[in-house]
Design an enzyme around this catalytic site. Structure first.
Site, PDB file in Angstrom:
ATOM      1  N   GLU A  76      41.033  41.690  39.852  1.00  0.00           N
ATOM      2  CA  GLU A  76      40.046  41.240  38.809  1.00  0.00           C
ATOM      3  C   GLU A  76      39.059  42.627  38.797  1.00  0.00           C
ATOM      4  O   GLU A  76      38.282  42.762  39.675  1.00  0.00           O
ATOM      5  CB  GLU A  76      39.214  40.218  39.255  1.00  0.00           C
ATOM      6  N   LYS A 254      31.123  30.813  43.721  1.00  0.00           N
ATOM      7  CA  LYS A 254      32.394  31.675  43.445  1.00  0.00           C
ATOM      8  C   LYS A 254      31.955  33.039  43.286  1.00  0.00           C
ATOM      9  O   LYS A 254      32.807  33.930  43.643  1.00  0.00           O
ATOM     10  CB  LYS A 254      33.060  30.950  42.449  1.00  0.00           C
ATOM     11  N   ASP A 270      41.530  36.582  57.674  1.00  0.00           N
ATOM     12  CA  ASP A 270      42.080  35.516  57.109  1.00  0.00           C
ATOM     13  C   ASP A 270      41.080  34.746  56.154  1.00  0.00           C
ATOM     14  O   ASP A 270      40.015  34.025  56.556  1.00  0.00           O
ATOM     15  CB  ASP A 270      42.030  34.367  58.406  1.00  0.00           C
ATOM     16  N   HIS A 363      32.791  41.622  31.309  1.00  0.00           N
ATOM     17  CA  HIS A 363      34.020  41.152  31.888  1.00  0.00           C
ATOM     18  C   HIS A 363      35.094  41.167  30.900  1.00  0.00           C
ATOM     19  O   HIS A 363      36.246  41.755  31.619  1.00  0.00           O
ATOM     20  CB  HIS A 363      33.905  39.578  32.151  1.00  0.00           C
TER      21      HIS A 363
END
Length: 410
Positions: A76, A254, A270, A363
């Site tokens: 992204e 998020k 991880d 975006h």
């Protein structure tokens, strides 16, 4: 001078070398397209190929006065752009301040249905030295590095008797170390209690938190759509909204994880362990807050970050090692504090966009190239098609039509 984001990958690597952030060998490693076949085959079961993601860099993230170049593995483009923009805004105000508690990992040895927990706890206390000796024997190299088992406590969880082990994994994330020690302690404790343990395994929950804070003058976050004071007030209001709206908090967090996940992945850590620890800690609450304090906007974040700088895939992946060297992450604390700072400035950039022009304009502008590639554009066609994808005409069908028109003229 050409801006960093306008350069080719080769030029960006050359600039990072010139700045002293990247070695020539690491630049060569980052330029390679994939893992050696033997490495790939041994890092996964049933391996059938390799899955590539581009590595970008969040530029000049200042944490506790040290400027860091943070590698980010993500598909992204707006994530890397936002992180760099958030870092820029923070730098206008002296950068981000951060702190990290001592790096620890917790494991549990669990017994089900013991007749008398009090007796069991007394037995554990009587043989405490033995259990620590067992832990040291299980992983002596950890003790030599100053790590290993540091604390042993007994707790009741419903019908379960739990021996909780707090372990110092030194520079590693510590999962394998914790499991090795837990299984050894479980064997010894089972003998002492004359009952087999139900389970002995690490927990991905963590009580050790990393904190970051930035104080912003509203004038430094003004946008074309609003003056700094108005933008700061809206950011604070959006933060309050995340405190009360469960749907908003998911998107709020998020946005933070956009940056953290990408950097965790780039450094070979991880991502699932980090996500699990943060999810258990947050309990549906926002990880960051933004408040007006006097005439300043103050952003704060706190969260667990179970990561390491050696061991496992980190040491096996050349690009992960290059990413760690690029950021100067020689200790777990340095990496943790930079990850927290990255999440905070990523959040800042997103909230500022929401408070100002909206999230979609920037975006989608960055997504134009992805649409061009999805339509089948290659080489110079990508930029040619992307340039013609206007805000009113920016979808896959339009990209395909533009590509067909372009090729028809050739």
């Amino acid at each position: 001078m050409t801006k960093f984001y306008e350069q080719s990958p080769e030029e960006r690597r050359a600039q990072l070398i010139a700045e002293g952030a990247l070695t020539a060998l690491d630049a060569e490693c980052l330029a390679e397209s994939g893992l050696h076949a033997d490495v790939a085959a041994n890092l996964s079961e049933n391996q059938i190929g390799q899955y590539a993601l581009p590595i970008g860099v969040a530029r000049n993230l200042t944490v506790n006065g040290v400027v860091r170049q943070v590698a980010m593995a993500t598909e992204e483009p707006s994530v890397v752009a936002a992180a760099s923009n958030g870092a820029r805004l923070a730098n206008l105000n002296g950068g981000v301040k951060a702190s990290a508690e001592p790096h620890r990992v917790t494991a549990e040895v669990v017994f089900d249905g013991l007749a008398n927990d009090g007796d069991a706890e007394r037995v554990m206390a009587q043989h405490r030295a033995l259990l620590f000796a067992v832990a040291e024997t299980a992983h002596p190299s950890a003790v030599k590095r100053g790590g290993g088992l540091k604390e042993l406590t007994c707790v009741r969880r419903g019908r379960f008797f739990v021996i909780q082990l707090t372990i110092d994994p030194s520079l590693a994330m510590g999962a394998n170390l914790a499991n090795t020690i837990a299984e050894a302690v479980a064997t010894a404790a089972s003998g002492l209690l004359d009952q087999p343990a139900l389970v002995a395994i690490l927990t991905n929950g963590s009580s050790e938190l990393v904190r970051a804070e930035v104080t912003l003058s509203p004038a430094t976050i003004a946008t074309k759509a609003g003056n700094g004071a108005a933008i700061a007030a809206k950011i604070a209001a959006l933060s309050d909204l995340a405190q009360s709206d469960p749907l908003r908090v998911a998107t709020h967090n998020k946005g933070i994880m956009n940056g953290i996940d990408a950097a965790v992945l780039a450094t070979g850590n991880d991502t699932r362990a980090v996500a699990a620890a943060i999810s258990a800690y947050s309990k549906g609450q926002p990880l960051s807050t933004w408040q007006l304090e006097g005439d300043q906007l103050v952003g704060r974040i706190k969260l667990p970050l179970p990561v390491g700088v050696v061991g496992g895939a980190i040491s096996a992946l050349p690009k992960a090692q290059a990413a760690l060297r690029l950021g100067g992450f020689d200790t777990v604390a340095n990496l943790q504090m930079s990850l927290a700072a990255l999440g905070l400035v990523q959040n800042l950039a997103a909230l500022r966009a929401l408070a100002g022009p909206g999230i979609q304009a920037g975006h989608m502008a960055l997504q134009a190239r992805a649409l061009a590639m999805a339509a089948g554009a290659t080489g110079t066609e990508i930029e040619a098609v992307a340039a013609k994808l206007t805000p009113k005409v920016r979808d896959l069908a339009s990209a395909r039509q533009l590509l067909n028109e372009l090729r028809g003229k050739q």
